[in-house]
Design a protein around this motif. Structure first.
Motif, mmCIF file in Angstrom:
data_model
loop_
_atom_site.group_PDB
_atom_site.id
_atom_site.type_symbol
_atom_site.label_atom_id
_atom_site.label_comp_id
_atom_site.label_asym_id
_atom_site.label_seq_id
_atom_site.Cartn_x
_atom_site.Cartn_y
_atom_site.Cartn_z
ATOM 1 N N ALA A 172 0.840 -1.193 0.000
ATOM 2 C CA ALA A 172 0.000 0.000 0.000
ATOM 3 C C ALA A 172 0.876 1.244 0.000
ATOM 4 C CB ALA A 172 -0.932 0.006 1.211
ATOM 5 N N PHE A 173 0.351 2.317 -0.536
ATOM 6 C CA PHE A 173 1.110 3.534 -0.816
ATOM 7 C C PHE A 173 1.271 4.408 0.420
ATOM 8 C CE2 PHE A 173 1.782 7.809 -2.355
ATOM 9 C CZ PHE A 173 2.430 7.689 -3.571
ATOM 10 N N GLY A 174 2.499 4.783 0.705
ATOM 11 C CA GLY A 174 2.788 5.739 1.763
ATOM 12 C C GLY A 174 4.150 6.334 1.514
ATOM 13 N N THR A 175 4.380 7.564 1.923
ATOM 14 C CA THR A 175 5.596 8.263 1.522
ATOM 15 C C THR A 175 6.470 8.776 2.654
ATOM 16 O OG1 THR A 175 4.528 10.434 1.439
ATOM 17 C CG2 THR A 175 4.416 9.063 -0.567
ATOM 18 N N THR B 76 3.921 -2.935 -11.449
ATOM 19 C CA THR B 76 3.465 -2.371 -12.709
ATOM 20 C C THR B 76 2.809 -1.026 -12.429
ATOM 21 O OG1 THR B 76 1.251 -3.332 -12.574
ATOM 22 C CG2 THR B 76 2.991 -4.703 -13.563
ATOM 23 N N PRO B 77 2.672 -0.158 -13.432
ATOM 24 C CA PRO B 77 1.957 1.099 -13.206
ATOM 25 C C PRO B 77 0.550 0.876 -12.648
ATOM 26 C CG PRO B 77 3.148 1.232 -15.262
ATOM 27 C CD PRO B 77 3.290 -0.189 -14.783
ATOM 28 N N ARG B 78 -0.132 -0.156 -13.116
ATOM 29 C CA ARG B 78 -1.481 -0.438 -12.610
ATOM 30 C C ARG B 78 -1.431 -0.825 -11.130
ATOM 31 N NH1 ARG B 78 -6.199 -1.207 -15.371
ATOM 32 N NH2 ARG B 78 -5.085 -1.268 -17.356
ATOM 33 N N GLU B 79 -0.448 -1.649 -10.750
ATOM 34 C CA GLU B 79 -0.309 -2.040 -9.343
ATOM 35 C C GLU B 79 0.081 -0.850 -8.475
ATOM 36 O OE1 GLU B 79 1.184 -6.685 -9.972
ATOM 37 O OE2 GLU B 79 2.637 -5.029 -9.969
ATOM 38 N N ALA B 80 0.920 0.009 -9.006
ATOM 39 C CA ALA B 80 1.330 1.193 -8.243
ATOM 40 C C ALA B 80 0.133 2.102 -7.987
ATOM 41 C CB ALA B 80 2.433 1.945 -8.986
ATOM 42 N N LEU B 81 -0.703 2.313 -9.017
ATOM 43 C CA LEU B 81 -1.892 3.140 -8.832
ATOM 44 C C LEU B 81 -2.869 2.489 -7.863
ATOM 45 C CD1 LEU B 81 -3.528 5.632 -9.482
ATOM 46 C CD2 LEU B 81 -4.402 4.470 -11.531
ATOM 47 N N ALA B 82 -3.026 1.173 -7.963
ATOM 48 C CA ALA B 82 -3.908 0.472 -7.027
ATOM 49 C C ALA B 82 -3.422 0.627 -5.587
ATOM 50 C CB ALA B 82 -4.001 -1.013 -7.396
#
Length: 425
Positions: free
Chosen positions: A338-341, A364-370
């Motif tokens: 999951a995305f966190g910075t 993948t770009p799709r996985e990164a956006l998800a």
């Protein structure tokens, strides 16, 4: 007289909600719409929003009802608002650690108002505030929710739980100064740790943040290994879950990561040295990895410039060679990412730089956006509220040039933002 009384009654009823106010409707048109990263993109479409909720997604340019606002985004791509699961809105990078003995907590709210607006305009319509002074993030949370200040939806942790003298505790001062600055969230033993979870819940935390291992940017100089005992970790997780709260654990060292996941902690933040043994436990327990790769970009940019103390610089050099490797292995082993910075370690507003780093690490770009939409929403247990463009969902949407499913760097230049149905300035 009767007529005046009736009019007065109607006016009072309207003020109290007895007479429904006229609904505000906005139609948003775009040439491409990504409703869900796991689904094919739509061609030219119209999204109808009423009172902050998505009502319909229709092909083509739908006719606007009388009184509706129309937003024509032309050839841009419309997609769900982004979610950053690890930010520190109340701080900026590069500050001297001794500032916490000088600046009042209220200053954090001022800084947070600035950073909340910057974060929203960067396309992040929901954030998880991963550690702040006692009430600063809670004040920001209320301000953005009520529309008093511009910013994203905030899921706030408040003060992190830590061991005495560990990452998250006050360190680097004389003992008498430590006592004055102590915010009361260190704990020793399972019973005391359960008490501190309940204290955080009572104070208003949406999520419990703990520092399960040493940290890079604090003055504690004992490396990046495990901090809490197994009994303490289990107590924290069980107590939080009994209160309906999830737990996010700052964790760098592999055995601290493994212990936190085994105890039932919901997400591992950073996860820098996660090895296969730790990642397999995370997979088995359903623990999410929130990699915060951008944090290390921010640290790298400041290394050797006199910004960090020697204690911190030594720990920085321990970590930089391993950044991103855990993401590659986590994907291979099926651990949800999951995305966190960790925005605040670097400048707020650069959050979307994380996407390219995730792709470099193997997504993948799709996985990164998800990771910043549907996956992040699931970690927050808000998958029916945010993370997708669908009827009934909160109207959190952004627009970019180009196609982020082909080039994730387009997400670094957001052109339009709507959060909870309100268009950002």
């Amino acid at each position: 007289m009767l007529k005046k009384s009736l009019l007065a009654a109607v006016a009072v009823a309207a003020m109290l909600g007895g007479v429904a106010a006229e609904a505000k409707t906005t139609l948003v048109y775009a040439a491409r719409v990504i409703t869900d990263p796991d689904k094919p993109s739509l061609g030219p479409s119209t999204v109808t929003v009423t009172d902050g909720r998505i009502m319909t997604i229709e092909p083509g340019r739908a006719a606007a009802p009388a009184g509706a606002d129309v937003i024509d985004l032309g050839d841009k791509t419309l997609l769900p608002g982004l979610i950053d699961l690890h930010v520190h809105l109340t701080g900026d990078p590069g500050g001297d650690f001794r500032n916490e003995a000088v600046d009042p907590d209220e200053w954090g709210v001022i800084v947070g108002v600035k950073n909340a607006a910057i974060t929203l305009r960067a396309g992040f319509t929901t954030v998880r505030e991963a550690g702040s002074a006692q009430y600063t993030a809670f004040s920001l949370r209320r301000g953005t929710a009520e529309g008093l200040i511009e910013g994203p939806r905030i899921i706030a942790a408040g003060v992190p739980l830590s061991i005495i003298g560990g990452h998250g505790d006050v360190t680097g001062f004389r003992e008498d100064v430590h006592a004055i600055l102590d915010q009361g969230y260190t704990c020793t033993g399972a019973v005391e740790c359960a008490e501190k979870v309940r204290k955080a819940s009572r104070a208003g935390a949406d999520v419990i943040k703990i520092t399960a291992t040493g940290g890079v940017l604090s003055q504690q100089g004992r490396g990046l290994g495990a901090h809490f005992s197994n009994d303490e970790l289990v107590s924290i997780a069980d107590t939080a879950h009994s209160l309906g709260l999830k737990v996010m654990a700052h964790a760098h060292g592999e055995r601290g990561i493994e212990a936190a996941a085994a105890a039932g902690i919901d997400s591992i933040e950073h996860g820098t040295f996660a090895d296969d043994a730790a990642l397999k436990v995370m997979k088995a327990k359903g623990t999410y990895l929130v990699p915060t790769l951008m944090a290390f970009e921010g640290v790298r940019e400041r290394l050797g410039k006199g910004i960090y103390t020697p204690t911190v610089e030594e720990k920085v050099r321990m970590t930089l060679g391993r950044v991103g490797q855990a993401v590659t292995r986590a994907k291979a082993l099926g651990v949800p990412i999951a995305f966190g910075t960790d925005a605040g370690v670097f400048e707020h507003g650069r959050n979307a730089g994380e996407f390219a780093l995730l792709v470099k690490a193997g997504l993948t770009p799709r996985e990164a956006l998800a990771s910043a939409t549907t996956t992040a929403a699931r970690l927050l247990s808000m998958e029916n509220e945010i993370g997708r463009i669908a009827p009934g969902m909160s109207a959190d949407m952004i627009a970019v040039d180009g196609d982020p499913l082909g080039d994730v760097t387009t997400l670094e230049h957001v052109r339009w933002v709507m959060a909870r149905g309100r268009i950002a300035d």
